[in-house]
Scaffold this motif. Sequence first.
Motif, PDB file in Angstrom:
ATOM      1  N   ALA A  62       0.834  -1.206   0.000  1.00  0.00           N
ATOM      2  CA  ALA A  62       0.000   0.000   0.000  1.00  0.00           C
ATOM      3  C   ALA A  62       0.869   1.256   0.000  1.00  0.00           C
ATOM      4  CB  ALA A  62      -0.916   0.005   1.225  1.00  0.00           C
ATOM      5  N   THR A  63       0.399   2.338  -0.624  1.00  0.00           N
ATOM      6  CA  THR A  63       1.120   3.610  -0.651  1.00  0.00           C
ATOM      7  C   THR A  63       1.172   4.226   0.737  1.00  0.00           C
ATOM      8  OG1 THR A  63       0.385   4.005  -2.921  1.00  0.00           O
ATOM      9  CG2 THR A  63       1.195   5.914  -1.685  1.00  0.00           C
ATOM     10  N   GLY A  64       2.383   4.686   1.125  1.00  0.00           N
ATOM     11  CA  GLY A  64       2.537   5.283   2.443  1.00  0.00           C
ATOM     12  C   GLY A  64       1.810   6.621   2.555  1.00  0.00           C
ATOM     13  N   ALA A  65       1.559   7.023   3.777  1.00  0.00           N
ATOM     14  CA  ALA A  65       0.861   8.295   4.003  1.00  0.00           C
ATOM     15  C   ALA A  65       1.745   9.469   3.595  1.00  0.00           C
ATOM     16  CB  ALA A  65       0.468   8.426   5.478  1.00  0.00           C
ATOM     17  N   THR A  66       1.138  10.559   3.114  1.00  0.00           N
ATOM     18  CA  THR A  66       1.862  11.768   2.729  1.00  0.00           C
ATOM     19  C   THR A  66       2.459  12.447   3.956  1.00  0.00           C
ATOM     20  OG1 THR A  66       0.361  12.119   0.866  1.00  0.00           O
ATOM     21  CG2 THR A  66       1.676  14.015   1.576  1.00  0.00           C
ATOM     22  N   GLY A  67       3.753  12.833   3.844  1.00  0.00           N
ATOM     23  CA  GLY A  67       4.425  13.487   4.961  1.00  0.00           C
ATOM     24  C   GLY A  67       3.868  14.875   5.220  1.00  0.00           C
ATOM     25  N   ALA A  68       4.145  15.390   6.407  1.00  0.00           N
ATOM     26  CA  ALA A  68       3.660  16.726   6.776  1.00  0.00           C
ATOM     27  C   ALA A  68       4.354  17.796   5.945  1.00  0.00           C
ATOM     28  CB  ALA A  68       3.909  16.978   8.261  1.00  0.00           C
ATOM     29  N   THR A  69       3.658  18.880   5.648  1.00  0.00           N
ATOM     30  CA  THR A  69       4.222  19.991   4.883  1.00  0.00           C
ATOM     31  C   THR A  69       5.265  20.731   5.709  1.00  0.00           C
ATOM     32  OG1 THR A  69       2.121  20.276   3.717  1.00  0.00           O
ATOM     33  CG2 THR A  69       3.662  22.136   3.658  1.00  0.00           C
ATOM     34  N   GLY A  70       6.419  20.999   5.097  1.00  0.00           N
ATOM     35  CA  GLY A  70       7.500  21.692   5.791  1.00  0.00           C
ATOM     36  C   GLY A  70       7.157  23.155   6.035  1.00  0.00           C
ATOM     37  N   ALA A  71       7.907  23.766   6.932  1.00  0.00           N
ATOM     38  CA  ALA A  71       7.677  25.182   7.253  1.00  0.00           C
ATOM     39  C   ALA A  71       8.022  26.063   6.064  1.00  0.00           C
ATOM     40  CB  ALA A  71       8.519  25.580   8.462  1.00  0.00           C
ATOM     41  N   THR A  72       7.312  27.173   5.897  1.00  0.00           N
ATOM     42  CA  THR A  72       7.552  28.108   4.808  1.00  0.00           C
ATOM     43  C   THR A  72       8.868  28.846   5.036  1.00  0.00           C
ATOM     44  OG1 THR A  72       5.178  28.426   4.498  1.00  0.00           O
ATOM     45  CG2 THR A  72       6.647  30.113   3.556  1.00  0.00           C
ATOM     46  N   GLY A  73       9.732  28.882   4.037  1.00  0.00           N
ATOM     47  CA  GLY A  73      11.017  29.567   4.147  1.00  0.00           C
ATOM     48  C   GLY A  73      10.850  31.064   3.953  1.00  0.00           C
TER      49      GLY A  73
END
Length: 199
Positions: A62-73
């Motif tokens: 199964a496809t892994g869960a999408t990682g959390a969005t990184g902080a805005t630079g």
Amino acid sequence: MILGAGVMAVSGVSAAANNTVCANKKTGAMRMASACSASESDVTSSLKGATGATGEKGATGATGATGATGATGPAMGGATSNASAFPNAFVSYASTTSTFTVAQLLTNRIIVTSQTAPITLTMPTAAATLTAIDGEKATTTFEFTIVNNGTGLVTLAPGAGFTSVGNMTVTASSATTDGSGSWMCVVTAKDVSAICYRK
């Protein structure tokens, strides 16, 4: 193969010492030997077993869960008042005695004058300036430059909450003077005060 096995058993021939399978050309009887006689055929290669079936491919995981969005630079293309990113500079102009705006001090950071008589340029208050800096804290720094393209003397006056150190005047440009002055300001108390040093 059963018949050949019987021949080997009767004759007492060791299969370990003989690795060739011989078949009698007339009777078809088979035996193990180190070599076949003229009346026999070597059938060793024809007795090779069938190739085993390829194993079945396992199911795709199964496809892994999408990682959390990184902080805005920090923004890189334009001016910013973020203390964690050194901002670009834009020129603003002054020709009369006046008080800097916070934007002139933090965003433009280069003030060019063109006066014909002495003028005084006053910094805004420290409270107004420091609260406009993102992530500001004690030890946060910012700097600005005054370029005197006029003929009269320019005097820099600190606003409330700012303390100045060093020569606070900028002479007009000439063959012997560069006609500019820069200050580095260091926050001493968050949102309250800072010291500006002549560079």
